[in-house]
Write a protein that holds these residues in place. Structure first.
Motif, PDB file in Angstrom:
ATOM      1  N   LYS A  31       0.820  -1.210   0.000  1.00  0.00           N
ATOM      2  CA  LYS A  31       0.000   0.000   0.000  1.00  0.00           C
ATOM      3  C   LYS A  31       0.857   1.264   0.000  1.00  0.00           C
ATOM      4  N   SER A  32       2.005   1.215   0.678  1.00  0.00           N
ATOM      5  CA  SER A  32       2.888   2.380   0.693  1.00  0.00           C
ATOM      6  C   SER A  32       3.537   2.621  -0.667  1.00  0.00           C
ATOM      7  N   MET A  33       3.575   1.597  -1.511  1.00  0.00           N
ATOM      8  CA  MET A  33       4.120   1.722  -2.870  1.00  0.00           C
ATOM      9  C   MET A  33       3.011   1.984  -3.888  1.00  0.00           C
ATOM     10  N   LYS A  34       1.863   2.463  -3.407  1.00  0.00           N
ATOM     11  CA  LYS A  34       0.701   2.792  -4.230  1.00  0.00           C
ATOM     12  C   LYS A  34       0.113   1.575  -4.934  1.00  0.00           C
ATOM     13  N   GLY A  35       0.156   0.429  -4.249  1.00  0.00           N
ATOM     14  CA  GLY A  35      -0.417  -0.796  -4.781  1.00  0.00           C
ATOM     15  C   GLY A  35      -1.570  -1.258  -3.913  1.00  0.00           C
ATOM     16  N   SER A  36      -2.065  -2.448  -4.205  1.00  0.00           N
ATOM     17  CA  SER A  36      -3.151  -3.011  -3.408  1.00  0.00           C
ATOM     18  C   SER A  36      -3.018  -4.531  -3.348  1.00  0.00           C
ATOM     19  N   VAL A  37      -3.564  -5.104  -2.290  1.00  0.00           N
ATOM     20  CA  VAL A  37      -3.581  -6.556  -2.113  1.00  0.00           C
ATOM     21  C   VAL A  37      -5.028  -6.994  -2.255  1.00  0.00           C
ATOM     22  N   SER A  38      -5.301  -7.865  -3.234  1.00  0.00           N
ATOM     23  CA  SER A  38      -6.686  -8.286  -3.449  1.00  0.00           C
ATOM     24  C   SER A  38      -7.032  -9.570  -2.722  1.00  0.00           C
ATOM     25  N   SER A  39      -6.047 -10.444  -2.467  1.00  0.00           N
ATOM     26  CA  SER A  39      -6.353 -11.649  -1.705  1.00  0.00           C
ATOM     27  C   SER A  39      -5.099 -12.192  -1.022  1.00  0.00           C
ATOM     28  N   VAL A  40      -5.321 -12.838   0.119  1.00  0.00           N
ATOM     29  CA  VAL A  40      -4.247 -13.487   0.872  1.00  0.00           C
ATOM     30  C   VAL A  40      -4.742 -14.884   1.220  1.00  0.00           C
ATOM     31  N   ASP A  41      -3.937 -15.886   0.884  1.00  0.00           N
ATOM     32  CA  ASP A  41      -4.296 -17.276   1.184  1.00  0.00           C
ATOM     33  C   ASP A  41      -3.164 -17.890   1.996  1.00  0.00           C
ATOM     34  N   LYS A  42      -3.443 -18.132   3.276  1.00  0.00           N
ATOM     35  CA  LYS A  42      -2.460 -18.782   4.145  1.00  0.00           C
ATOM     36  C   LYS A  42      -2.686 -20.280   4.053  1.00  0.00           C
ATOM     37  N   PHE A  60       3.459 -21.561   4.111  1.00  0.00           N
ATOM     38  CA  PHE A  60       3.246 -21.104   2.744  1.00  0.00           C
ATOM     39  C   PHE A  60       2.099 -20.099   2.712  1.00  0.00           C
ATOM     40  N   THR A  61       2.289 -19.015   1.959  1.00  0.00           N
ATOM     41  CA  THR A  61       1.275 -17.985   1.798  1.00  0.00           C
ATOM     42  C   THR A  61       1.304 -17.491   0.361  1.00  0.00           C
ATOM     43  N   THR A  62       0.129 -17.317  -0.236  1.00  0.00           N
ATOM     44  CA  THR A  62       0.046 -16.691  -1.555  1.00  0.00           C
ATOM     45  C   THR A  62      -0.746 -15.398  -1.419  1.00  0.00           C
ATOM     46  N   MET A  63      -0.307 -14.398  -2.181  1.00  0.00           N
ATOM     47  CA  MET A  63      -0.980 -13.103  -2.194  1.00  0.00           C
ATOM     48  C   MET A  63      -1.127 -12.655  -3.645  1.00  0.00           C
ATOM     49  N   ILE A  64      -2.275 -12.070  -3.961  1.00  0.00           N
ATOM     50  CA  ILE A  64      -2.479 -11.437  -5.252  1.00  0.00           C
ATOM     51  C   ILE A  64      -2.322  -9.936  -5.014  1.00  0.00           C
ATOM     52  N   VAL A  65      -1.349  -9.341  -5.727  1.00  0.00           N
ATOM     53  CA  VAL A  65      -0.924  -7.973  -5.470  1.00  0.00           C
ATOM     54  C   VAL A  65      -0.978  -7.172  -6.768  1.00  0.00           C
ATOM     55  N   SER A  66      -1.442  -5.931  -6.691  1.00  0.00           N
ATOM     56  CA  SER A  66      -1.357  -5.001  -7.812  1.00  0.00           C
ATOM     57  C   SER A  66      -0.313  -3.958  -7.460  1.00  0.00           C
ATOM     58  N   LEU A  67       0.680  -3.814  -8.327  1.00  0.00           N
ATOM     59  CA  LEU A  67       1.766  -2.863  -8.084  1.00  0.00           C
ATOM     60  C   LEU A  67       2.100  -2.115  -9.364  1.00  0.00           C
ATOM     61  N   PRO A  68       2.521  -0.841  -9.243  1.00  0.00           N
ATOM     62  CA  PRO A  68       3.067  -0.169 -10.411  1.00  0.00           C
ATOM     63  C   PRO A  68       4.416  -0.792 -10.787  1.00  0.00           C
ATOM     64  N   PHE A  88      10.795 -16.874  -1.809  1.00  0.00           N
ATOM     65  CA  PHE A  88       9.593 -16.309  -2.395  1.00  0.00           C
ATOM     66  C   PHE A  88       9.673 -16.404  -3.908  1.00  0.00           C
ATOM     67  N   MET A  89       8.500 -16.439  -4.520  1.00  0.00           N
ATOM     68  CA  MET A  89       8.388 -16.416  -5.971  1.00  0.00           C
ATOM     69  C   MET A  89       7.379 -15.322  -6.304  1.00  0.00           C
ATOM     70  N   PHE A  90       7.815 -14.367  -7.103  1.00  0.00           N
ATOM     71  CA  PHE A  90       6.996 -13.212  -7.443  1.00  0.00           C
ATOM     72  C   PHE A  90       6.870 -13.182  -8.949  1.00  0.00           C
ATOM     73  N   MET A  91       5.649 -13.377  -9.454  1.00  0.00           N
ATOM     74  CA  MET A  91       5.478 -13.439 -10.903  1.00  0.00           C
ATOM     75  C   MET A  91       4.207 -12.731 -11.322  1.00  0.00           C
ATOM     76  N   GLU A  92       4.190 -12.329 -12.586  1.00  0.00           N
ATOM     77  CA  GLU A  92       3.010 -11.682 -13.134  1.00  0.00           C
ATOM     78  C   GLU A  92       1.882 -12.704 -13.210  1.00  0.00           C
ATOM     79  N   GLU A  93       0.704 -12.285 -12.806  1.00  0.00           N
ATOM     80  CA  GLU A  93      -0.437 -13.197 -12.803  1.00  0.00           C
ATOM     81  C   GLU A  93      -0.821 -13.528 -14.248  1.00  0.00           C
ATOM     82  N   ALA A  94      -0.994 -14.804 -14.520  1.00  0.00           N
ATOM     83  CA  ALA A  94      -1.312 -15.258 -15.880  1.00  0.00           C
ATOM     84  C   ALA A  94      -2.786 -15.013 -16.167  1.00  0.00           C
TER      85      ALA A  94
END
Length: 100
Positions: A31-42, A60-68, A88-94
């Motif tokens: 959020k401080s980077m002007k993004g948003s988190v749409s879901s968190v799955d623990k 293990f945790t997965t998060m769907i994140v929107s970032l500039p 961690f693995m950070f990838m563009e959502e398909a």
């Protein structure tokens, strides 16, 4: 802004309150980077295929994140500096293929 999926493995020595605080901190960073988190799955504590930093399992945790796009590098750097994150693995959502 693009959507990204973050899969993070946290140290198994954390209790549930500490894990929640770390996930909340990551959400605040987004959020401080002007993004948003749409879901968190623990997904809970799972056994690893091999030892990672001396640990045989992790949370293990997965998060769907929107970032500039310009914030992605800083976000990855913050994850690398977090001592509670084993991997961690950070990838563009398909995007899902459309059937005709």
């Amino acid at each position: 802004m693009k959507n990204y999926e973050l899969l993070a493995i946290f140290k198994p020595s954390l209790d549930s309150e500490e894990l929640d605080k770390i996930v909340d901190k990551i959400s605040e960073d987004v959020k401080s980077m002007k993004g948003s988190v749409s879901s968190v799955d623990k997904m809970g504590r799972k056994k690893l295929a091999y030892d990672v930093q001396g640990y045989r399992d992790g949370y293990f945790t997965t998060m769907i994140v929107s970032l500039p796009a310009e914030a992605v590098v800083d976000f990855k750097r913050n994850l690398k500096l977090n001592e509670n994150v084993l991997r961690f693995m950070f990838m563009e959502e398909a995007k899902k293929a459309q059937t005709v």
